[in-house]
Write an enzyme that holds these catalytic residues in place. Structure first.
Site, PDB file in Angstrom:
ATOM      1  N   LYS A  52      47.940  89.118  44.451  1.00 28.41           N
ATOM      2  CA  LYS A  52      48.168  87.818  43.838  1.00 28.41           C
ATOM      3  C   LYS A  52      47.171  86.753  44.287  1.00 28.41           C
ATOM      4  CE  LYS A  52      50.475  87.463  41.206  1.00 28.41           C
ATOM      5  NZ  LYS A  52      51.104  87.706  39.882  1.00 28.41           N
ATOM      6  N   SER A 269      56.389  98.126  45.563  1.00 26.39           N
ATOM      7  CA  SER A 269      55.826  98.236  44.204  1.00 26.39           C
ATOM      8  C   SER A 269      54.577  99.110  44.218  1.00 26.39           C
ATOM      9  CB  SER A 269      55.532  96.862  43.601  1.00 26.39           C
ATOM     10  OG  SER A 269      54.442  96.276  44.253  1.00 26.39           O
TER      11      SER A 269
HETATM   12  C1  LIG Z   1      53.052  93.781  45.209  1.00 29.33           C
HETATM   13  C2  LIG Z   1      52.634  93.561  43.804  1.00 29.33           C
HETATM   14  N1  LIG Z   1      52.718  92.360  43.318  1.00 29.33           N
HETATM   15  C3  LIG Z   1      52.370  92.117  42.042  1.00 29.33           C
HETATM   16  C4  LIG Z   1      51.914  93.085  41.195  1.00 29.33           C
HETATM   17  C5  LIG Z   1      51.530  92.776  39.793  1.00 29.33           C
HETATM   18  O1  LIG Z   1      51.714  91.473  39.564  1.00 29.33           O
HETATM   19  P1  LIG Z   1      51.334  90.786  38.254  1.00 29.33           P
HETATM   20  O2  LIG Z   1      51.906  91.602  37.132  1.00 29.33           O
HETATM   21  O3  LIG Z   1      52.013  89.475  38.373  1.00 29.33           O
HETATM   22  O4  LIG Z   1      49.867  90.661  38.161  1.00 29.33           O
HETATM   23  C6  LIG Z   1      51.787  94.324  41.637  1.00 29.33           C
HETATM   24  C7  LIG Z   1      51.268  95.317  40.694  1.00 29.33           C
HETATM   25  O5  LIG Z   1      50.954  96.385  40.910  1.00 29.33           O
HETATM   26  C8  LIG Z   1      52.155  94.590  42.974  1.00 29.33           C
HETATM   27  O6  LIG Z   1      52.071  95.821  43.451  1.00 29.33           O
END
Ligand SMILES: Cc1ncc(COP(=O)(O)O)c(C=O)c1O
Length: 311
Positions: A52, A269
């Site tokens: 992020k 994730s």
């Molecule tokens: C820890 C984590 N945060 C966020 C995301 C994706 O975030 P965004 O869809 O907001 O770009 C991922 C995607 O793989 C992730 O692993």
């Protein structure tokens, strides 16, 4: 004092410059089918520890460029944690206050980290999850728009643009243009949307797929179950060539495998992303090269029982 000639100002950097350019890691040790390569972007190496940082940097710089983030403004947004930590880190460099609305059940590490960078946290109803945090931040902004810069990461094109300009080109370069599949989970969907758009423009045969929690009531922090939640304005389903479902248990088990078989301490994730990518890899012909994302570090989940082997 006279500085030696090699000591040039151009060599100085700040944390903005440290965002991105992460390594692409070979996940061979997890045993993808013979002839199929599986790799992951090590996004936990970003300076605040997650993917992020890329979106937060892009949205804040866009706000500065448009004059919407003047010195009197406070940065306000909804986040499940990682974007908030990134805003807090970058806001510190810019000298802007940061207020984050996040579900009260976001884990303690995230709240502590954001507060460590000086951000103020407003906890929202955990039963309403990320949708509740979003509506709460939006209400606060609408009550006093003159006070806040509201990047609104779910609806801000500068979020996917970060990945169109950095994550996508990095993957293209690091795979020497041989990537055949990109797959990841969705939070705001910025990572998926921007990366997919770039890769498909380079080669329209690249398949871009999403990982989805197998239930609306899941424990994959940061990952959105699209069918049951508010659809982000930046999300465009037409870029989705397929979907792999992953359970919370599968995501957690894969996070432990990453730590114990690859020495990679990544979050839940990330476990979901790799579990989905391995399911996809099992269906691919030799010569395929699938890339996914390790979105944050496992050190962000130390208060969780994640690391204990289930009985
Ligand atoms: C820890 C984590 N945060 C966020 C995301 C994706 O975030 P965004 O869809 O907001 O770009 C991922 C995607 O793989 C992730 O692993």
């Amino acid at each position: 004092m006279v500085f030696p000639p090699f000591f040039r100002l151009a060599d100085f950097m700040d944390v903005f410059d440290l965002v991105g350019d992460t390594p692409l890691l070979d996940l061979e040790r997890l045993g993808p089918p013979s002839g199929v390569k599986l790799a992951a972007k090590a996004e936990f190496l970003n300076p605040s520890g997650s993917v992020k940082d890329r979106a937060a940097k892009s949205m804040l710089l866009d706000g500065l460029r448009r004059g919407a983030l003047g010195p009197e403004k406070t940065v306000l947004d909804a986040t499940s944690g990682n974007t908030g930590i990134a805003y807090a880190m970058l806001g510190a460099v810019l000298g802007r206050r940061v207020i984050l609305h996040l579900p009260a059940n976001a884990n303690q590490e995230r709240k502590t980290l954001a507060a460590a960078y000086g951000a103020v946290i407003v906890e929202t109803d955990p039963l309403e999850s990320s949708d509740g945090a979003f509506l709460s931040a939006k209400r606060a902004y609408e009550a006093q728009p003159e006070k806040y810069f509201f990047p609104d990461q779910y609806n801000n094109p500068a979020n996917p643009q970060a990945h169109y300009e950095t994550t996508g080109p990095e993957i293209w370069r690091q795979t020497e243009g041989r990537i055949t599949h990109f797959i990841c989970s969705l939070g705001t969907s910025g990572t998926f949307m921007g990366t997919a758009r770039f890769l498909k423009e380079k080669n329209r045969n690249v398949k871009t797929l999403i990982v989805q929690p197998d239930s609306p009531f899941h424990g994959i922090e940061g990952a959105k179950h699209m069918a049951s939640t508010i659809k982000p304005g930046i999300y465009d389903e037409s870029q989705v060539d397929g979907e792999w479902r992953v359970s919370t248990d599968e995501a957690r088990a894969m996070a432990r495998r990453l730590a114990r078989e690859c020495g990679l301490l990544a979050g839940i994730s990330s476990g979901a992303n790799v579990a989905g990518a391995l399911k996809l890899a099992a269906t691919l012909p030799p010569g395929s090269l699938a890339v996914t994302v390790l979105g944050d570090s496992g050190s962000r989940y130390l208060s969780d029982e994640l690391w204990e082997e289930p009985a």
